[in-house]
Design an enzyme around this catalytic site. Structure first.
Site, PDB file in Angstrom:
ATOM      1  N   LEU A 170       0.837  -1.203   0.000  1.00 22.37           N
ATOM      2  CA  LEU A 170       0.000   0.000   0.000  1.00 22.37           C
ATOM      3  C   LEU A 170       0.875   1.258   0.000  1.00 22.37           C
ATOM      4  CD1 LEU A 170      -2.857   1.353   0.418  1.00 22.37           C
ATOM      5  CD2 LEU A 170      -2.485   1.118   2.876  1.00 22.37           C
TER       6      LEU A 170
ATOM      7  N   PHE B 135       8.587   0.297   2.079  1.00 26.26           N
ATOM      8  CA  PHE B 135       8.359  -0.260   3.434  1.00 26.26           C
ATOM      9  C   PHE B 135       7.444  -1.484   3.392  1.00 26.26           C
ATOM     10  CE2 PHE B 135       9.064   4.365   4.666  1.00 26.26           C
ATOM     11  CZ  PHE B 135      10.377   4.148   5.058  1.00 26.26           C
TER      12      PHE B 135
ATOM     13  N   GLU C 104       1.264  -0.344  10.161  1.00 25.54           N
ATOM     14  CA  GLU C 104      -0.205  -0.523  10.051  1.00 25.54           C
ATOM     15  C   GLU C 104      -0.941   0.720  10.567  1.00 25.54           C
ATOM     16  OE1 GLU C 104      -2.153  -4.166  10.338  1.00 25.54           O
ATOM     17  OE2 GLU C 104      -0.411  -5.341   9.723  1.00 25.54           O
TER      18      GLU C 104
HETATM   19  N1  CAA Z   1     -13.799   0.561   6.406  1.00 27.84           N
HETATM   20  C1  CAA Z   1     -14.511   0.776   5.264  1.00 27.84           C
HETATM   21  N2  CAA Z   1     -14.473   1.944   4.569  1.00 27.84           N
HETATM   22  C2  CAA Z   1     -13.683   2.933   5.072  1.00 27.84           C
HETATM   23  C3  CAA Z   1     -12.936   2.778   6.240  1.00 27.84           C
HETATM   24  C4  CAA Z   1     -13.008   1.527   6.920  1.00 27.84           C
HETATM   25  N3  CAA Z   1     -12.324   1.324   8.034  1.00 27.84           N
HETATM   26  N4  CAA Z   1     -12.244   3.917   6.474  1.00 27.84           N
HETATM   27  C5  CAA Z   1     -12.565   4.771   5.476  1.00 27.84           C
HETATM   28  N5  CAA Z   1     -13.436   4.174   4.635  1.00 27.84           N
HETATM   29  C6  CAA Z   1     -14.081   4.758   3.454  1.00 27.84           C
HETATM   30  C7  CAA Z   1     -14.825   6.048   3.835  1.00 27.84           C
HETATM   31  O1  CAA Z   1     -16.131   5.758   4.267  1.00 27.84           O
HETATM   32  C8  CAA Z   1     -14.807   6.813   2.525  1.00 27.84           C
HETATM   33  O2  CAA Z   1     -15.821   6.254   1.710  1.00 27.84           O
HETATM   34  P1  CAA Z   1     -16.671   7.149   0.626  1.00 27.84           P
HETATM   35  O3  CAA Z   1     -15.675   7.469  -0.417  1.00 27.84           O
HETATM   36  O4  CAA Z   1     -17.751   6.250   0.157  1.00 27.84           O
HETATM   37  O5  CAA Z   1     -17.151   8.352   1.365  1.00 27.84           O
HETATM   38  C9  CAA Z   1     -13.446   6.427   1.914  1.00 27.84           C
HETATM   39  O6  CAA Z   1     -13.064   5.180   2.531  1.00 27.84           O
HETATM   40  C10 CAA Z   1     -12.376   7.461   2.181  1.00 27.84           C
HETATM   41  O7  CAA Z   1     -12.265   7.575   3.591  1.00 27.84           O
HETATM   42  P2  CAA Z   1     -11.711   8.869   4.322  1.00 27.84           P
HETATM   43  O8  CAA Z   1     -12.361  10.072   3.737  1.00 27.84           O
HETATM   44  O9  CAA Z   1     -11.817   8.664   5.790  1.00 27.84           O
HETATM   45  O10 CAA Z   1     -10.190   8.861   3.862  1.00 27.84           O
HETATM   46  P3  CAA Z   1      -8.985   9.778   4.291  1.00 27.84           P
HETATM   47  O11 CAA Z   1      -8.168  10.028   3.097  1.00 27.84           O
HETATM   48  O12 CAA Z   1      -9.452  10.933   5.110  1.00 27.84           O
HETATM   49  O13 CAA Z   1      -8.048   8.881   5.249  1.00 27.84           O
HETATM   50  C11 CAA Z   1      -7.082   7.409   6.803  1.00 27.84           C
HETATM   51  C12 CAA Z   1      -8.264   7.846   5.918  1.00 27.84           C
HETATM   52  C13 CAA Z   1      -7.738   6.803   8.013  1.00 27.84           C
HETATM   53  C14 CAA Z   1      -6.139   8.510   7.245  1.00 27.84           C
HETATM   54  C15 CAA Z   1      -6.299   6.337   5.993  1.00 27.84           C
HETATM   55  O14 CAA Z   1      -5.614   6.940   4.907  1.00 27.84           O
HETATM   56  C16 CAA Z   1      -5.366   5.525   6.812  1.00 27.84           C
HETATM   57  O15 CAA Z   1      -5.759   4.594   7.510  1.00 27.84           O
HETATM   58  N6  CAA Z   1      -4.033   5.809   6.737  1.00 27.84           N
HETATM   59  C17 CAA Z   1      -3.038   4.974   7.344  1.00 27.84           C
HETATM   60  C18 CAA Z   1      -2.574   3.965   6.361  1.00 27.84           C
HETATM   61  C19 CAA Z   1      -1.892   2.804   7.006  1.00 27.84           C
HETATM   62  O16 CAA Z   1      -2.335   2.263   8.008  1.00 27.84           O
HETATM   63  N7  CAA Z   1      -0.809   2.372   6.386  1.00 27.84           N
HETATM   64  C20 CAA Z   1      -0.104   1.249   6.853  1.00 27.84           C
HETATM   65  C21 CAA Z   1       0.436   0.495   5.699  1.00 27.84           C
HETATM   66  S1  CAA Z   1       0.459  -1.197   5.934  1.00 27.84           S
HETATM   67  C22 CAA Z   1       1.819  -1.564   6.824  1.00 27.84           C
HETATM   68  O17 CAA Z   1       2.348  -0.855   7.596  1.00 27.84           O
HETATM   69  C23 CAA Z   1       2.144  -2.912   6.563  1.00 27.84           C
HETATM   70  C24 CAA Z   1       3.364  -3.597   6.793  1.00 27.84           C
HETATM   71  O18 CAA Z   1       4.082  -3.907   5.868  1.00 27.84           O
HETATM   72  C25 CAA Z   1       3.533  -4.190   8.139  1.00 27.84           C
END
Ligand code: CAA
Length: 388
Positions: A123, A154, A368
């Site tokens: 991602l 990453f 995450e």
């Molecule tokens: N479940 C279902 N749908 C969801 C949701 C969820 N938990 N969260 C958001 N959505 C939906 C929203 O309802 C919205 O839908 P519509 O378009 O229909 O309105 C859409 O997704 C967009 O949501 P937001 O407007 O809330 O989005 P945003 O841009 O404001 O940001 C955020 C959301 C929470 C900041 C998100 O970007 C986020 O979680 N960021 C962190 C990313 C992350 O965790 N990265 C880690 C990478 S993985 C990793 O580390 C792995 C590894 O290798 C170990």
């Protein structure tokens, strides 16, 4: 016993024994060499731990999320890198479990669940970390195929995974609603491994950059529909953050265990250190934080499990998952920092495990989703809570 069933308690004991006998003796060496522990991955495949949380009819262990968390916690208690093998495999499978068709699940999950293929979740990008919706990687439709180009960074297991779920924009004009999710064969032509990160902790886990240069993916590998990728990523993280919380909790518990043993042995001012009140107060705080974290995590695991893999979205699931990850990882950082303090000079050298645990704990506040993002997610979903 935290409301654990007899079966869950027995499972926990079994994993604890396996971790003590087979993983603990390798932990310091895995950290020192920074090499991926294939022997531990094979051990987990042999014991069915690598796919323990995946459905039984797809070759997994069929364990509920709480049981999965018990496995991660018990392994993390002795070796965080090893526990990440289980958690990362689960993460790479989860988008397929939440959004794959029955045919896609049958095609992809059994090899991941058995450990035949390692998996990865691609991602993050250089310009899209916390802002996961800022994905620049492109997937362009070309007949019955997609062509993917871009850079992911990453990525846990990046250079080792044979099954990689990649998030790429099929329609940049739609922003987050234009992102799609694809299962990509890790040996695809055009897919190359860039930089391998030299990390502070979880040193035996490989964290890599993946370069996609016109990688061809059949349309049968698109998960859900075009534009559903961002929601698939969010639903995935809702179901995997408890695993990171379990890892953090295990690290904290492991640090407390070894600290108590050390303080019973080490004498200063004519008596064992554990008899000093200042030290007893620190241990009391560590234990309290661990217990509170464990209760929140086990509750969160139950809430997420009740919703199931395919629940489209639930503020309660999202909130509990984020709260567990936030609290357990902050506990891990505090407890391991105190553990180093209580070991004194010995805590700062490599002969004892607590400095490794402190380095390993740090990542649980970052990956995450950073804990700043968890707070944002908790707040957004708090306002939808019905009964306080
Ligand atoms: N479940 C279902 N749908 C969801 C949701 C969820 N938990 N969260 C958001 N959505 C939906 C929203 O309802 C919205 O839908 P519509 O378009 O229909 O309105 C859409 O997704 C967009 O949501 P937001 O407007 O809330 O989005 P945003 O841009 O404001 O940001 C955020 C959301 C929470 C900041 C998100 O970007 C986020 O979680 N960021 C962190 C990313 C992350 O965790 N990265 C880690 C990478 S993985 C990793 O580390 C792995 C590894 O290798 C170990």
């Amino acid at each position: 016993m935290y409301g654990l069933s007899d079966e869950q308690q027995l499972f926990r004991e079994t994993v604890r024994r396996l971790a003590q006998e087979r993983v603990l003796p390798r932990a310091a060496d895995i950290d020192r060499t920074g090499e991926f522990p294939w022997d531990i991955a094979e051990l987990f495949s042999e014991y069915g731990l690598i796919g323990v949380g995946m459905p039984e009819d797809l070759g997994g262990g069929g364990a509920d999320l709480l049981t999965f968390c018990l496995a991660v916690e018990e392994v993390a208690r002795v070796c965080a890198t090893s526990s990440l093998i289980i958690a990362a495999q689960h993460l790479g499978a989860m988008p397929i479990l939440v959004a794959g068709s029955p045919e896609q699940k049958q095609r992809f999950i059994p090899d991941i669940a058995s450990g035949k293929k390692l998996s990865a979740f691609a991602l993050t990008e250089p310009e899209a970390g916390s802002d996961a919706g800022g994905t620049k990687t492109r997937a362009i439709k070309d007949g019955s195929k997609y062509r993917i180009s871009g850079t992911k960074v990453f990525i846990t297991n990046g250079g080792l995974a044979k099954s990689v779920v990649v998030f790429a924009s099929t329609d940049p004009s739609q922003g987050v609603r234009g992102i799609s999710a694809f299962v990509v064969d890790g040996e695809s032509s055009g897919l190359s491994v860039g930089r391998i990160e030299e990390k502070m902790g979880i040193r035996g886990s490989q964290t890599a950059q993946l370069n996609f240069d016109d990688v061809v993916v059949p349309q049968e590998n698109l998960l859900g529909g075009e534009g559903e990728g961002f929601k698939i990523a969010m639903r995935t993280l809702d179901r995997t953050r408890p695993g990171i919380a379990a890892q953090a909790l295990g690290i904290a518990q492991g640090a407390l265990d070894v600290t108590i043993e050390h303080l019973k042995q080490r004498r200063q001012f004519g008596r064992p250190l554990i008899e000093q009140e200042a030290i007893q107060f620190m241990l009391a705080d560590m234990e309290t934080q661990i217990e509170a974290s464990r209760h929140l995590l086990y509750k969160a695991a139950t809430v997420v499990e009740t919703a199931g893999f395919e629940a489209v979205s639930s503020p309660e699931v999202t909130r509990y998952s984020a709260m567990a990850k936030l609290m357990c990882s902050d506990t891990a950082m505090r407890v391991t920092t105190d553990a180093v303090q209580l070991f004194g000079g010995y805590g700062y050298v490599r002969d004892y495990p607590v400095e490794r645990m402190m380095r390993d704990a740090k990542i649980t506040q970052i990956y995450e989703g950073t804990n700043q993002i968890q707070r944002l997610v908790i707040f957004r979903n708090l306002l939808q809570k019905e009964n306080i």
